[in-house]
Design an enzyme around this catalytic site. Structure first.
Site, PDB file in Angstrom:
ATOM      1  N   PRO A 129       0.832  -1.219   0.000  1.00 24.10           N
ATOM      2  CA  PRO A 129       0.000   0.000   0.000  1.00 24.10           C
ATOM      3  C   PRO A 129       0.863   1.265   0.000  1.00 24.10           C
ATOM      4  CG  PRO A 129       0.145  -0.859   2.223  1.00 24.10           C
ATOM      5  CD  PRO A 129       0.904  -1.831   1.339  1.00 24.10           C
ATOM      6  N   LYS A 130       1.619   1.460  -1.061  1.00 22.63           N
ATOM      7  CA  LYS A 130       2.630   2.512  -1.110  1.00 22.63           C
ATOM      8  C   LYS A 130       2.095   3.795  -1.734  1.00 22.63           C
ATOM      9  CE  LYS A 130       6.506  -0.784  -1.581  1.00 22.63           C
ATOM     10  NZ  LYS A 130       7.544  -0.387  -0.651  1.00 22.63           N
ATOM     11  N   LYS A 131       2.456   4.936  -1.093  1.00 22.98           N
ATOM     12  CA  LYS A 131       2.171   6.266  -1.616  1.00 22.98           C
ATOM     13  C   LYS A 131       3.440   7.110  -1.508  1.00 22.98           C
ATOM     14  CE  LYS A 131      -1.838   8.195  -0.869  1.00 22.98           C
ATOM     15  NZ  LYS A 131      -3.021   8.830  -0.192  1.00 22.98           N
TER      16      LYS A 131
END
Length: 246
Positions: free
Chosen positions: A115-117
């Site tokens: 879940p990378k931002k």
């Protein structure tokens, strides 16, 4: 390009792959982890079924510095991990991740469902004595963690076992019409682990509400403690633990 050529491509764009092929080897990967007690209702809301929170009502907030990562580059990362179980087996659910590296974001999301931002995490030793982690999102400070530098020595074999614990991501990729194309729980285990040092100590964590980096949605209610360790390790391909579309 013929069809065989297309199917052999590493990733988009076809002219230049966005990241290297796994497995990814990390050298001198540095972790700073603060474990704390949080609101059980908020934890349950953050954990997707059929995963179950492990009942400890704890959350781990992490900073990770990765200066030498094959196929991905040099970067830093920060995020939230929640201890869970799947069919009675212990695992960690990776709930939120923020980092400053395009290959790691693209490869992480496309392969493992991390879940990378994009954000700006930073891990340093402040004024020689305080291990300090910060996270800025759009230039706004949303998290600060502190711990005395190398306070108490931890057992390196036990630390390696903790690193090798099963990790789980919620991978969501839509089809061209917006309907779900992939909806999976993806599991992976870090391996080929060599711990080069591990320490523990008291720790403190400040989380500031932000709509696009909602780390404060899992508020600090009590502190368990901090850990700091450095290791070489490998991130292999993952495996599908649960398919929501089957």
């Amino acid at each position: 390009m013929n069809q065989k050529d297309v199917l052999s491509l590493q990733s988009m764009p076809a002219a230049s792959a966005s990241y290297g092929r796994p497995p990814c080897r990390f050298i001198n990967r540095e972790f700073f982890i603060i474990t704390y007690e949080s609101d059980p209702t908020a934890i349950r809301q953050a954990v997707p079924e059929p995963l179950q929170p492990d009942g400890s009502n704890t959350v781990s907030y992490e900073w990770i510095k990765m200066p030498d990562s094959s196929g991905l580059g040099s970067y830093e990362e920060s995020g939230i991990v929640i201890p869970c179980t799947f069919q009675g087996e212990p695992c960690n659910f990776v709930a939120q991740m923020y980092l400053d590296n395009a290959p790691a974001i693209l490869g992480g999301r496309e392969i493992w469902g991390f879940p990378k931002k994009w954000a700006k995490p930073h891990l340093i030793v402040e004024d020689t004595e305080t291990l300090t982690g910060t996270l800025h999102y759009n230039h706004v400070l949303v998290a600060t963690g502190t711990m005395p530098f190398k306070y108490n020595i931890l057992d390196e074999q036990e630390t390696a076992k903790a690193i090798a614990k099963t990790q789980v991501n919620l991978k969501l990729i839509p089809d061209v019409d917006g309907t779900p194309k992939i909806a999976q729980l993806v599991a992976y285990n870090l391996d080929n682990i060599t711990v080069k040092g591990a320490w523990s100590g008291p720790a403190r964590l400040s989380l500031i509400p932000h709509v696009n980096a909602p780390v404060a949605d899992l508020p600090v209610q009590a502190y368990v403690g901090g850990k700091h360790f450095i290791a070489d390790l490998t991130l292999p391909y993952g495996r599908v633990l649960y398919d929501y579309l089957q």
